[in-house]
Design a protein around this motif. Sequence first.
Motif, PDB file in Angstrom:
ATOM      1  N   LYS A   1       0.569 -11.423  -2.804  1.00 35.69           N
ATOM      2  CA  LYS A   1       1.448 -11.202  -3.950  1.00 35.69           C
ATOM      3  C   LYS A   1       2.569 -10.264  -3.532  1.00 35.69           C
ATOM      4  CE  LYS A   1       2.870 -10.697  -8.278  1.00 35.69           C
ATOM      5  NZ  LYS A   1       3.661 -11.736  -8.950  1.00 35.69           N
ATOM      6  N   GLU A   2       3.805 -10.705  -3.778  1.00 35.23           N
ATOM      7  CA  GLU A   2       4.961  -9.892  -3.393  1.00 35.23           C
ATOM      8  C   GLU A   2       5.787  -9.521  -4.610  1.00 35.23           C
ATOM      9  OE1 GLU A   2       7.291 -11.037  -0.021  1.00 35.23           O
ATOM     10  OE2 GLU A   2       5.686 -12.272   0.822  1.00 35.23           O
TER      11      GLU A   2
ATOM     12  N   VAL B   1       8.416  -5.274  -1.654  1.00 33.73           N
ATOM     13  CA  VAL B   1       7.051  -4.796  -1.414  1.00 33.73           C
ATOM     14  C   VAL B   1       6.078  -5.971  -1.369  1.00 33.73           C
ATOM     15  CG1 VAL B   1       5.165  -3.361  -2.274  1.00 33.73           C
ATOM     16  CG2 VAL B   1       7.525  -2.641  -2.634  1.00 33.73           C
ATOM     17  N   LYS B   2       5.239  -6.009  -0.329  1.00 30.40           N
ATOM     18  CA  LYS B   2       4.134  -6.970  -0.293  1.00 30.40           C
ATOM     19  C   LYS B   2       2.900  -6.234  -0.793  1.00 30.40           C
ATOM     20  CE  LYS B   2       3.688 -10.291   2.787  1.00 30.40           C
ATOM     21  NZ  LYS B   2       3.403 -11.069   4.028  1.00 30.40           N
ATOM     22  N   ALA B   3       2.570  -6.437  -2.073  1.00 30.79           N
ATOM     23  CA  ALA B   3       1.478  -5.686  -2.700  1.00 30.79           C
ATOM     24  C   ALA B   3       0.115  -6.144  -2.203  1.00 30.79           C
ATOM     25  CB  ALA B   3       1.557  -5.825  -4.214  1.00 30.79           C
TER      26      ALA B   3
ATOM     27  N   GLY C   1      -2.006   2.553  -4.901  1.00 29.00           N
ATOM     28  CA  GLY C   1      -0.999   1.713  -4.279  1.00 29.00           C
ATOM     29  C   GLY C   1      -1.573   0.736  -3.269  1.00 29.00           C
TER      30      GLY C   1
ATOM     31  N   GLY D   1      -3.378  -1.860  -3.936  1.00 29.58           N
ATOM     32  CA  GLY D   1      -3.301  -3.226  -4.456  1.00 29.58           C
ATOM     33  C   GLY D   1      -4.472  -3.632  -5.334  1.00 29.58           C
TER      34      GLY D   1
ATOM     35  N   THR E   1      -3.378  -4.812  -8.867  1.00 29.67           N
ATOM     36  CA  THR E   1      -2.597  -6.046  -8.689  1.00 29.67           C
ATOM     37  C   THR E   1      -3.525  -7.228  -8.471  1.00 29.67           C
ATOM     38  OG1 THR E   1      -0.765  -4.786  -7.724  1.00 29.67           O
ATOM     39  CG2 THR E   1      -0.789  -7.150  -7.322  1.00 29.67           C
TER      40      THR E   1
ATOM     41  N   GLY F   1      -2.775  -3.083   0.875  1.00 31.15           N
ATOM     42  CA  GLY F   1      -2.624  -4.469   0.456  1.00 31.15           C
ATOM     43  C   GLY F   1      -3.492  -5.464   1.195  1.00 31.15           C
TER      44      GLY F   1
ATOM     45  N   THR G   1       7.265   4.239  -2.213  1.00 31.34           N
ATOM     46  CA  THR G   1       8.226   3.379  -2.894  1.00 31.34           C
ATOM     47  C   THR G   1       9.346   3.059  -1.915  1.00 31.34           C
ATOM     48  OG1 THR G   1       9.788   3.212  -4.745  1.00 31.34           O
ATOM     49  CG2 THR G   1       9.443   5.387  -3.821  1.00 31.34           C
TER      50      THR G   1
ATOM     51  N   LYS H   1       6.481   0.881 -11.984  1.00 29.75           N
ATOM     52  CA  LYS H   1       5.999   0.027 -10.898  1.00 29.75           C
ATOM     53  C   LYS H   1       5.139   0.785  -9.890  1.00 29.75           C
ATOM     54  CE  LYS H   1       9.755  -3.355 -11.093  1.00 29.75           C
ATOM     55  NZ  LYS H   1      10.846  -4.027 -10.335  1.00 29.75           N
TER      56      LYS H   1
ATOM     57  N   SER I   1       1.966   3.193  -8.490  1.00 30.32           N
ATOM     58  CA  SER I   1       0.544   3.405  -8.754  1.00 30.32           C
ATOM     59  C   SER I   1       0.362   4.745  -9.466  1.00 30.32           C
ATOM     60  CB  SER I   1      -0.235   3.413  -7.441  1.00 30.32           C
ATOM     61  OG  SER I   1       0.141   4.540  -6.667  1.00 30.32           O
TER      62      SER I   1
END
Length: 506
Positions: free
Chosen positions: A6-7, A11-13, A34, A36, A39, A212, A392, A401, A403
Motif C-alpha cells: 500500500k502506497e 511513502v510506501k506504507a 509508523g 504500518g 494501515t 512496512g 515524514t 497522516k 502515526s
Amino acid sequence: MRSITKEFPGVKALDTVSLTVKAREIHAICGENGAGKSTLMNVLSGVYPFGTYDGDIVYEGTVVRFRDIKQSEAAGIVIIHQELALIPELSITENIFLGNEPGRHGVINWVEAQRRAIELLARVGLDDDPDTQVKNIGVGKQQLVEIAKALNKNVKLLILDEPTAALNESDSQHLLDLILGLKGKGISSIMISHKLNEIEQIADQITIIRDGKSIETLDVKADGVDEDRIIRGMVGRTLGNRFPEHTATIGEVFFEVRNWTVQHPLTTERLVVKNSSFTVRRGEVVGLAGLMGAGRTELAMSIFGRSYGKFISGQVFKDGEEIKLRTVAEAIGHGIAYVSEDRKSLGLNLLDTIKRSVVSAKLSKISRGSVVNDTAEAQVSEEYRKSLRIKTPTVEEGVTKLSGGNQQKVVLAKWMFTDPDLLILDEPTRGIDVGAKAEIYQIIRDLAAQGKGIIMISSELPELLGVSDRIYTIFEGKITNELLVAQADPETLMRSMTSSSQKVVA
C-alpha cells in the motif's frame, strides 16, 4: 493476507506484507509507530478498498475484494479503531444499532432493539441501562459498547486497534478477559497493542512489522516469547535499558503551587482538586502518580490557564514571585507549556500541516507585526523534524497522516518551540511503541539537563520510576505523598494512590 503493498504519496506504507490468522486464535500485531500496523488492518477491513492496494486477502478459503466497510462487516470482519466510533449524545442502544436498526418498512422497532441491547451488554459484562447516553459512561465501558456493536454484526474476526491504550488496569484486564472469552466461543481476534505484557498474556501468535514489512511471526508458547524478544523484532536491535541513564543536576525551587482548589465545571458541589501544594526545581522531573479520575489531569489543566473547572483558591509562584495564570495566553507568557493526554482533540489541529502545527503555540517568534515569516516557519519545523526524528517525507504533510508516536513528537515540538521554563507532560507516551517511548524519555531528560522543570503525569508506574527524580501521589483530588525516586517503589506508590491520608517524606 498475501504480499499486501500500500502506497501513499511519497511513502510506501506496506511492502509485500503477509499475515496468517487461524480460527479461534488471538493474533497480535506489534511494531513501532509508523510501521504500518493500522494501515494493514484498514486494508483488511475495507477502509482502504480493493484497488487501492496490491496483494490478496483470502478469507475462509476465498479471495475477497472488499469495496467498503459494509462488505467486510457483512463477511464477519469488524474493526474497532483506537478512536472509538460512538456518538456521545446517543444512547448505548442507539449506538449499538446505528445503521443496522431492527424494524420493518423503515420503522425502527425500539422494543426489539432494547431487548437485544440488554442481551449484547450481558455478553460483554456491562450492566448499565441501555438508555444511558454514551457520553455518561467511561472509556472502558465505551470499549465494551463497541464490542457489543461488533457482536450484533455476527463478528467472526474482531480487529482491535490499541483497545486498552486509554484504560486503567482493571478495565484493561476486564477487556482482555472478554477477548479470551470470545475466543472460547469461536471468535478470532487481531489485536494491535504497544502494551507488551498484555500481548504476552493473551496472544497465541505475534506478527512483527517493521518499516512496512512483515519481519516474523512468533508462536508465543512454543517460542518462549518475552518482552525483550518482541522488542528485538520491533526495533531490529536489543533496546537495553529503556530509561536513559542520567545524573540529575537539580537546582533551586523555581515553581510552586500552594493550596490549589478547583471545582468541577458542571457539578458545583464536587471538588476535583483539593487544597493541593507542590514544588518543582530547575533541572528536575517531577512525577505525578494517581489512578484514573484521581485529579491529575484536572490539576494540570487548571494550572495551565484555568483550562479546566472553576478556580476556587490557590496561589502560583515562579522564581519567588506570585504569578497569575488566568488564561492559556498568560500561562504561555510565563513560560509554562502543557502537552495534553488527548493529542487528537486538544493537542493538534488535525486539519493543519506539520509545519503550521510546530509553530502554532507562539507565532510571535516567527512573525513581524501580524505577518508570519514563511521561510522561518519552514526552517523551524524542519529543524524539529530532524532533531525529534519525526517520520515524514516533508513538513508540508498533514499531521493526520502521521502515526500516533510521530503526532506526539509534533505536539512536543510545538511546546518546545515556546521555550518553556516548565513543561507539563500528561501521559506523554500513551499509545506509542517502546522505541518511540525511549526517544521521548531521552527528550525529557535532555530538557531537564537544560535546566527546565518537568511535571510528568503517567499511569505507568515503571515509567514514572524510570524517568522522574521525585514523585507526588494524588488521590481524590488531594496530594497524599511526596517521595524521592530512591525511596519509591510500585507498592509504596500504590498505597498512596489509594488512600487519602497524607504522608510527605521527601
